[in-house]
Design a protein around this motif. Structure first.
Motif, PDB file in Angstrom:
ATOM      1  N   UNK A  95       0.650   3.890   3.281  1.00  0.00           N
ATOM      2  CA  UNK A  95      -0.086   4.672   2.279  1.00  0.00           C
ATOM      3  C   UNK A  95      -1.589   4.650   2.556  1.00  0.00           C
ATOM      4  N   UNK A  96      -2.041   3.578   3.210  1.00  0.00           N
ATOM      5  CA  UNK A  96      -3.427   3.540   3.687  1.00  0.00           C
ATOM      6  C   UNK A  96      -4.456   2.989   2.721  1.00  0.00           C
ATOM      7  N   UNK A  97      -4.144   2.923   1.446  1.00  0.00           N
ATOM      8  CA  UNK A  97      -5.124   2.429   0.465  1.00  0.00           C
ATOM      9  C   UNK A  97      -4.942   0.916   0.306  1.00  0.00           C
ATOM     10  N   UNK A  98      -5.499   0.165   1.273  1.00  0.00           N
ATOM     11  CA  UNK A  98      -5.230  -1.270   1.368  1.00  0.00           C
ATOM     12  C   UNK A  98      -6.322  -2.087   0.671  1.00  0.00           C
ATOM     13  N   UNK A  99      -5.891  -2.946  -0.253  1.00  0.00           N
ATOM     14  CA  UNK A  99      -6.828  -3.848  -0.930  1.00  0.00           C
ATOM     15  C   UNK A  99      -7.161  -5.025  -0.010  1.00  0.00           C
ATOM     16  N   UNK A 100      -8.410  -5.432  -0.020  1.00  0.00           N
ATOM     17  CA  UNK A 100      -8.868  -6.527   0.853  1.00  0.00           C
ATOM     18  C   UNK A 100      -9.265  -7.751   0.037  1.00  0.00           C
ATOM     19  N   UNK A 101      -9.072  -8.903   0.653  1.00  0.00           N
ATOM     20  CA  UNK A 101      -9.494 -10.154   0.016  1.00  0.00           C
ATOM     21  C   UNK A 101     -11.004 -10.267   0.138  1.00  0.00           C
ATOM     22  N   UNK A 102     -11.660 -10.608  -0.944  1.00  0.00           N
ATOM     23  CA  UNK A 102     -13.117 -10.775  -0.914  1.00  0.00           C
ATOM     24  C   UNK A 102     -13.487 -12.013  -0.125  1.00  0.00           C
ATOM     25  N   UNK A 103     -14.493 -11.896   0.769  1.00  0.00           N
ATOM     26  CA  UNK A 103     -14.926 -13.045   1.571  1.00  0.00           C
ATOM     27  C   UNK A 103     -15.775 -13.982   0.726  1.00  0.00           C
ATOM     28  N   UNK A 116       8.061 -15.952  -3.307  1.00  0.00           N
ATOM     29  CA  UNK A 116       8.118 -16.788  -2.105  1.00  0.00           C
ATOM     30  C   UNK A 116       7.538 -16.052  -0.907  1.00  0.00           C
ATOM     31  N   UNK A 117       7.902 -14.778  -0.761  1.00  0.00           N
ATOM     32  CA  UNK A 117       7.396 -13.986   0.362  1.00  0.00           C
ATOM     33  C   UNK A 117       5.882 -13.853   0.283  1.00  0.00           C
ATOM     34  N   UNK A 118       5.358 -13.642  -0.912  1.00  0.00           N
ATOM     35  CA  UNK A 118       3.907 -13.493  -1.087  1.00  0.00           C
ATOM     36  C   UNK A 118       3.187 -14.771  -0.653  1.00  0.00           C
ATOM     37  N   UNK A 119       3.735 -15.914  -1.054  1.00  0.00           N
ATOM     38  CA  UNK A 119       3.121 -17.202  -0.682  1.00  0.00           C
ATOM     39  C   UNK A 119       3.148 -17.407   0.828  1.00  0.00           C
ATOM     40  N   UNK A 120       4.289 -17.087   1.460  1.00  0.00           N
ATOM     41  CA  UNK A 120       4.412 -17.260   2.908  1.00  0.00           C
ATOM     42  C   UNK A 120       3.482 -16.298   3.650  1.00  0.00           C
ATOM     43  N   UNK A 121       3.389 -15.064   3.207  1.00  0.00           N
ATOM     44  CA  UNK A 121       2.516 -14.073   3.848  1.00  0.00           C
ATOM     45  C   UNK A 121       1.055 -14.487   3.739  1.00  0.00           C
ATOM     46  N   UNK A 122       0.662 -15.039   2.611  1.00  0.00           N
ATOM     47  CA  UNK A 122      -0.722 -15.486   2.425  1.00  0.00           C
ATOM     48  C   UNK A 122      -1.037 -16.685   3.306  1.00  0.00           C
ATOM     49  N   UNK A 169      -2.511  -9.717  -0.441  1.00  0.00           N
ATOM     50  CA  UNK A 169      -1.081  -9.638  -0.761  1.00  0.00           C
ATOM     51  C   UNK A 169      -0.823  -9.660  -2.261  1.00  0.00           C
ATOM     52  N   UNK A 170      -1.766 -10.220  -3.035  1.00  0.00           N
ATOM     53  CA  UNK A 170      -1.591 -10.245  -4.484  1.00  0.00           C
ATOM     54  C   UNK A 170      -1.667  -8.842  -5.080  1.00  0.00           C
ATOM     55  N   UNK A 171      -2.245  -7.906  -4.331  1.00  0.00           N
ATOM     56  CA  UNK A 171      -2.387  -6.530  -4.836  1.00  0.00           C
ATOM     57  C   UNK A 171      -1.148  -5.675  -4.565  1.00  0.00           C
ATOM     58  N   UNK A 172      -0.172  -6.232  -3.844  1.00  0.00           N
ATOM     59  CA  UNK A 172       1.039  -5.472  -3.496  1.00  0.00           C
ATOM     60  C   UNK A 172       2.133  -5.828  -4.496  1.00  0.00           C
ATOM     61  N   UNK A 173       2.507  -4.889  -5.329  1.00  0.00           N
ATOM     62  CA  UNK A 173       3.535  -5.147  -6.332  1.00  0.00           C
ATOM     63  C   UNK A 173       4.925  -5.022  -5.718  1.00  0.00           C
ATOM     64  N   UNK A 174       5.845  -5.827  -6.213  1.00  0.00           N
ATOM     65  CA  UNK A 174       7.225  -5.732  -5.760  1.00  0.00           C
ATOM     66  C   UNK A 174       7.639  -6.782  -4.758  1.00  0.00           C
ATOM     67  N   UNK A 175       6.676  -7.427  -4.088  1.00  0.00           N
ATOM     68  CA  UNK A 175       7.017  -8.470  -3.120  1.00  0.00           C
ATOM     69  C   UNK A 175       7.398  -9.745  -3.864  1.00  0.00           C
ATOM     70  N   UNK A 233      11.161  -7.197   1.213  1.00  0.00           N
ATOM     71  CA  UNK A 233       9.714  -7.458   1.195  1.00  0.00           C
ATOM     72  C   UNK A 233       9.019  -6.719   2.333  1.00  0.00           C
ATOM     73  N   UNK A 234       9.660  -6.702   3.507  1.00  0.00           N
ATOM     74  CA  UNK A 234       9.101  -6.014   4.667  1.00  0.00           C
ATOM     75  C   UNK A 234       8.999  -4.516   4.395  1.00  0.00           C
ATOM     76  N   UNK A 235      10.021  -3.951   3.766  1.00  0.00           N
ATOM     77  CA  UNK A 235      10.012  -2.512   3.454  1.00  0.00           C
ATOM     78  C   UNK A 235       8.869  -2.167   2.511  1.00  0.00           C
ATOM     79  N   UNK A 236       8.663  -3.000   1.499  1.00  0.00           N
ATOM     80  CA  UNK A 236       7.569  -2.761   0.546  1.00  0.00           C
ATOM     81  C   UNK A 236       6.224  -2.862   1.260  1.00  0.00           C
TER      82      UNK A 236
END
Length: 628
Positions: free
Chosen positions: A620-628, A584-590, A575-581, A610-613
């Motif tokens: 768009x399909x180019x989704x960043x992933x959290x490193x394990x 508070x929404x970013x923290x809750x989503x994480x 979620x940190x890779x998604x700009x515009x959110x 936030x939902x629209x973004x």
């Protein structure tokens, strides 16, 4: 030094209302299951009200039955009274409520568990989990028995670090002076789980011989036979009444004069109590303009003189409880057999769970029931059956089962817990369901029997009867759509006697039934040939036709909602890779890590923007992933 006590597919810790449904569901799916409990004599014990059902909750009991659970069948065999509530309102809010014979309920549920293939019942205290490489692999008891397992379900209710409070008296205990679990709570904290502290309470029980029932109002059960289970065919007819009385100004004065002695108000209580089931102290303080409050006197069984004083939950000292009880009309000479008390306990913050009720932190570990922050036997049992289903499915390599909000109150309950969390003991209400016209008492079997059968919990015989009911309903609807009723004296007499306007032209029987004053039974009287259908089929035909417009509108809303649910979110999205959110929404989503855009939209603090973004980012399909 531990010893190897055996291997199981599923281990259930606890045998309360969540534990028994979890164990039975897993075992009935073919999983070798172990159920460990602190006390074999307290299986499915009711520490608070000796009752099941009511608005929303009664529908949940029917949903559990439709999935193949045990609660409905047991209460049908052991109740002392049953009533259908809200009969003057529409079908969306009607629900059964039953008074239980508390000792008999325990006996019947224990008998079912002891005779269930694949299920082993054993007394034991679990102190810690076996966790290897971050995955739950079993449990260790206080006697150093190490049981290995594919999955583990914790259903410890209010027993984790339970503490009873009564006036200035405070001691470690579970309900009814049972042993309390200390080490498991500490172990969960060591594993990194966030725990919270909740409170519940219970009123005094008084001796029935010392009550003057002539000063109270009788509350009888329904004369019409009722049942929670769709399989019940034998009904209890010798019902026992409950009784209604009220507090008064003197009662309120006793409480106000001694508020400082209540554990609720003296500062001893640290846990958060249930908003919708407050103590009598809470009622007096919060509703100080009310001159009286209802008190229901509820027998706890046929072979006991204990009467539950519903509405008088308290943590006042025992000496004050005597004075308070005897201030109530009809209880002037009442003898308390068990004093009321408050109980604090640890609960898991439920946003740490996936919708399957598996913990996000430790794969293979599930939690269900009051440990997840709920109140009520029905909410606990609902979580239990779903945790049992998903724990067994995980071991067996099957797909998880997640009921959506339009499918069941169970779906509403679990989604609310894992998506929104709760800062007080959660109680299921009809107002929490967006599609309550679809989630009715009468149609739980139509909504969920297919699910139970697919899992192997519903027998072939029961499934065949279910399919026959569906066939009869559809055939009758088609038949009524073909029959034309013409105005005549008999027809118009039926209509006018029901308070309607006489016919002036012909109508299809199907359309005529949509008139508010006409029931299926009345329309059937106008037909040249009567179908002689079972009562439950008649009921279903009448409801489906009469509320067809509203039902179709609700289904359209569901279809729109499901489009959002179909937009899946990868578990490891960054979620940190998604700009515009918003922050508070970013923290809750994480924190919640929703599995769909629909779930994300229900998180408190996540706004439509936030939902629209998020939706655009996923598409768009180019989704960043959290490193394990």
């Amino acid at each position: 030094m531990t010893y190897n006590a055996g291997h199981y597919d599923v281990i259930v810790i606890g045998a309360g209302h969540a534990g028994v449904e979890a164990g039975l569901a897993a075992a009935r799916m073919g999983a070798k299951t172990l159920m460990l409990t602190l006390n074999l004599d307290m299986i499915a014990f009711m520490p608070c009200n000796p009752s099941l059902g009511g608005p929303a909750k009664g529908i949940v009991v029917r949903e559990i039955d439709a999935l193949g659970g045990a609660m409905a069948k047991v209460i049908d065999k052991t109740h002392i009274q049953m009533r259908m509530l809200n009969t003057g309102k529409g079908p969306a809010v009607q629900a059964l409520r039953a008074q239980a014979d508390k000792p008999l309920y325990i006996k019947e549920m224990k008998n079912i568990i002891e005779n269930e293939p694949n299920l082993t019942l054993r007394q034991g205290m679990v102190d810690e989990l076996i966790v290897e490489d971050g995955v739950c692999k079993g449990v260790i008891t206080e006697t150093k028995a190490a049981y290995s397992a594919g999955t583990v379900i914790i259903t410890t209710g209010t027993f984790m670090r339970g503490k009873v409070l009564m006036g200035d008296l405070e001691y470690e205990s579970g309900p009814n002076n049972q042993r309390v679990s200390i080490k498991l709570s500490e172990h969960l904290e060591d594993l990194g789980f966030e725990l919270t502290r909740f409170k519940t309470g219970t009123p005094p029980r008084v001796n029935s011989h010392t009550i003057d029932y002539s000063k109270t109002e009788i509350q009888p059960g329904d004369e019409k036979p009722q049942s929670f289970s769709y399989e019940t065919t034998e009904y209890i007819t010798d019902q026992i009444p409950c009784w209604l009385t009220y507090t008064n100004e003197f009662t309120h004065q006793v409480i106000n004069d001694n508020l400082s002695l209540s554990a609720m108000y003296s500062g001893m209580k640290r846990g958060t109590g249930p908003r919708y089931c407050p103590s009598i102290e809470d009622k007096i303080v919060r509703f100080n303009d009310k001159p009286r409050h209802q008190i229901f006197l509820e027998p706890e069984g046929r072979d006991t003189e204990e009467v539950y004083v519903q509405g008088l939950s308290t943590s006042l000292p025992e000496s004050i409880q005597h004075e308070m009880v005897r201030s109530v009309k009809g209880l002037e000479n009442a003898e308390i057999m068990r004093a009321g008390y408050a109980i604090e306990y640890d609960a898991v913050v439920p946003t740490q769970l996936w919708p399957t009720l598996e913990t996000k932190k430790i794969p293979g570990l599930f939690t269900a029931g009051q440990i997840n922050g709920t109140s009520g036997y029905e909410e606990a049992a609902a979580q239990g059956i779903m945790a049992g289903i998903n724990a067994a499915a995980k071991v067996q390599g099957k797909d998880p089962v997640i009921l959506d909000r339009s499918q069941a109150y169970i779906g509403v309950l679990i989604d609310d817990l894992v998506t929104k969390g709760t800062n007080e003991p959660y109680r299921l209400l009809t107002s929490r369901a967006e599609y309550r016209l679809l989630l009715r008492h009468d149609n739980a079997d139509l909504r969920l029997t297919e699910v139970g059968h697919k899992l192997g919990i519903i027998s072939e015989e029961r499934y065949a009867k279910f399919l026959e009911k569906k066939r009869l309903v559809e055939e009758e609807k088609k038949r009524l759509n073909k029959i034309v009723i013409k105005p005549n004296e008999d027809v118009n007499n039926i209509i006018t006697n029901a308070g309607g306007t006489p016919l002036k032209e012909a109508f299809k029987a199907y359309d005529l039934m949509k008139r508010p004053e006409l029931s299926y039974e009345l329309v059937d009287q106008m037909l040249p040939e009567h179908a002689n259908l079972p009562v439950d089929v008649q009921e279903q035909v009448g409801i489906q036709i009469k509320y067809e417009g509203y039902i179709n509108k609700a289904k359209e809303q569901v279809a729109r909602m499901l489009k959002m649910e179909d937009k899946k979110i990868p578990e490891d999205i960054d979620y940190d890779a998604i700009s515009g959110i918003a922050t508070e929404a970013r923290e809750k989503l994480k924190k919640v890590r929703p599995l769909s855009v629909g779930q994300a939209s229900r998180i408190s603090g996540v706004n439509p923007a936030d939902v629209s973004i998020l939706l655009v980012y996923i598409e768009q399909g180019n989704i960043a992933r959290v490193a394990n």
